[in-house]
Structures are given as C-alpha cells and as structure tokens.
Write a protein that holds these residues in place. Structure first.
Motif, PDB file in Angstrom:
ATOM      1  N   LEU A 280      29.331  40.379  42.858  1.00 53.39           N
ATOM      2  CA  LEU A 280      30.232  39.536  42.477  1.00 53.39           C
ATOM      3  C   LEU A 280      31.463  39.841  43.325  1.00 53.39           C
ATOM      4  O   LEU A 280      31.421  38.869  43.984  1.00 53.39           O
ATOM      5  CB  LEU A 280      31.106  39.254  41.133  1.00 53.39           C
TER       6      LEU A 280
ATOM      7  N   LEU B   1      20.862  29.983  42.825  1.00 51.54           N
ATOM      8  CA  LEU B   1      21.160  30.896  41.689  1.00 51.54           C
ATOM      9  C   LEU B   1      19.339  31.531  40.921  1.00 51.54           C
ATOM     10  O   LEU B   1      19.581  32.269  40.904  1.00 51.54           O
ATOM     11  CB  LEU B   1      21.979  30.187  40.696  1.00 51.54           C
TER      12      LEU B   1
ATOM     13  N   LEU C 216      27.290  34.075  42.518  1.00 57.13           N
ATOM     14  CA  LEU C 216      28.138  33.044  41.714  1.00 57.13           C
ATOM     15  C   LEU C 216      29.144  33.852  42.644  1.00 57.13           C
ATOM     16  O   LEU C 216      30.062  32.907  42.859  1.00 57.13           O
ATOM     17  CB  LEU C 216      28.041  33.635  40.255  1.00 57.13           C
TER      18      LEU C 216
ATOM     19  N   ALA D  41      29.342  31.140  45.313  1.00 56.63           N
ATOM     20  CA  ALA D  41      29.527  29.923  45.596  1.00 56.63           C
ATOM     21  C   ALA D  41      31.122  29.065  45.779  1.00 56.63           C
ATOM     22  O   ALA D  41      30.420  27.462  45.960  1.00 56.63           O
ATOM     23  CB  ALA D  41      29.479  29.681  43.667  1.00 56.63           C
TER      24      ALA D  41
END
Length: 290
Positions: free
Chosen positions: A11, A50, A150, A153
């Motif tokens: 992340l 994803l 993510l 994104a």
C-alpha cells in the motif's frame, strides 16, 4: 502477520512510489473507456485491475518465478499494449461529434482492460512481484499485490475522471493525440526493454575494472556506459540512490531488485545492454580486450 505486513508495504509503495510510474505506463489503457457514459465504468476498470493483481500475486507466492514472464516476454506485451493504446486514440480522434463510441469488448471492456494492466507493469510493480515471489506464500503474495493496487488506485481514478471530462469538450482531439503519443512511448519502451535497438553508446574513459559499480538514480543509471575487461570474470554492483523505475533492472535476461550484485562469467568483446523494468532507462557495459 506476514500477509498483513506485506499488504501495508504494498500500500505504501503504491502511494509513494507507484503512483506516477504506473499512471504514466498504464493510464493509456483508460483511453479505451473515455467515451463510456456509464458512471460505474471506472470502478469496474479498477476492480478488474485489483482482481488480476491479487490472483497473479497468489500465483507468484505459490509457484515463484516460474509464472513470472521474463523481460523479453514483457517487452512483447509492452509493444502490444502500446499498439492497443494507439488504436484507442485513433478511435477517439475520429469519433464524430458527441456520438458515443462502441463499447470495447462489449460490456466486459472495463474489467478486461483493468485486468490487462498486469501485462504492462511499471518498474515498481515488478519490484512488488519479486517480493511476492520471495514470500513463498500465496496469501502473502496476494496481499502485497492487492495493497499495491489499492495504493495506486486514487491516481488512476483521478486520471480516468479527467479523461471522461475532457472527452466531453473540444479538447477531445488533443487528448487523443496525447494518448497516441503515450502509446508510441510504450511501444518504444518495449523495444528498448527487449534490446531490439542497436547499442550505440560510447563507454566512459578510464581503466577497465573487473568490478563495475552502477548507481540507480530516479532519472537513469550512472554511469550509463562503462568499460570492463573481456575474458575475465566481472562483478557488477548495482546501488540504489532513489526509488522509482530504476529500482528494478532487466539484466542478462532476468529481473533484479536493487541493490544487487551480479557476478558475470568471462565475456567476449562486445556490449551488454540492460534496462530498467519499464524499458525507460538503459545502460551499457562494453567489454574489450585492449
């Protein structure tokens, strides 16, 4: 515990390092969706992305490098993706007035294009794939790749929103030209990554040393061209200065996550080319017997 830690690492890498590089490399695929009027299109694109990354991460953790395409295969995929982006750009440029374009691949277009971004990896993506391989766990591999997706994104989502807004204005043709340029750049990166360009760099002056040190900076490798002796083992030491595309290097037919040291067997006179994982930056090692 390992899966949670790797998810967090992915992340953070996506937010800090992957945002710019992945948006530049993969954002062109969004051109194929700019004319869609369904507001859920972008969500389906990101969902497909994803899912594909998570599945590939699990496979990498399970089977290791056996399921990871080598640099030459990725080069072919980059060229194919670039051609696809150019085709979408031409389609967008030729669209008359406000006439809605036909859906790419039907209703499955958005998730399919999102899933296809795994075939056009940026340099940071390759680094995450190497982490997934080394984790030795399908859960951990899926976690690090899902976290990375993510993290990137928000940037891709913003790009998609901007593209939708632009195509409803008179700037649509300018956007199509920019997208075509992006596609051509992607094709060039694939050709460079595949080593299908002539090696024309001139090696820097200086003594030929059996130990070569190369520094990976944000904007390329320094020195970009070095000399080494032919006919004797050579040690190549890659040191990382900045994070970015140059974090991963395609060297001698395999991917390396930097920092790394490669011990080459005796080489014949000639030039060895290497490139970052995205094919953006190139370096050369010239082996000579003089």
């Amino acid at each position: 515990m390992q899966a949670a830690a790797l998810f967090g690492s992915g992340l953070v890498a996506g937010l800090l390092a992957g945002t710019a590089s992945c948006t530049a490399v993969q954002g062109g695929l969004l051109v194929g969706l700019t004319g869609e009027r369904d507001r859920t299109v972008l969500g389906w694109f990101l969902t497909g992305r994803l899912l594909s990354y998570t599945v590939v991460g699990a496979l990498l953790g399970l089977a290791g490098s056996a399921v990871k395409p080598p640099p030459q295969a990725r080069a072919v995929l980059l060229v194919a993706a670039g051609l696809m982006v150019v085709a979408f750009a031409v389609r967008l440029y030729r669209r008359p007035g406000c006439e809605p374009p036909r859906r790419a691949f039907g209703g499955l277009g958005p998730p399919l294009l999102g899933a296809a971004t795994i075939l056009v990896p940026c340099g940071v993506t390759i680094g995450m794939e190497l982490i997934a391989i080394s984790s030795g766990s399908p859960l951990s591999g899926a976690a690090v790749m899902a976290g990375f997706v993510l993290g990137t994104a928000p940037a891709l989502g913003l790009l998609g929103w901007l593209l939708r807004r632009v195509t409803r204005t008179r700037l649509v043709k300018a956007a199509a030209v920019l997208a075509a340029a992006t596609g051509l750049w992607t094709i060039g990166a694939g050709i460079n990554l595949g080593g299908w360009l002539p090696a024309t760099a001139t090696a820097t002056a200086g003594d030929r040393s059996p130990v070569v040190t190369i520094w990976a900076l944000r904007d390329g490798y320094r020195p970009a061209a070095v000399r080494a002796p032919a006919g004797v083992p050579v040690e190549v030491v890659f040191k990382r200065v900045d994070r970015g595309c140059t974090d991963t290097v395609a060297f001698a037919g395999r991917d390396l996550a930097l920092p790394a040291t490669v011990r080459l067997p005796p080489q014949p006179p000639g030039t060895l080319r290497y490139a970052c994982g995205m094919g953006m930056y190139t370096g050369f090692i010239t082996f000579s017997a003089e």
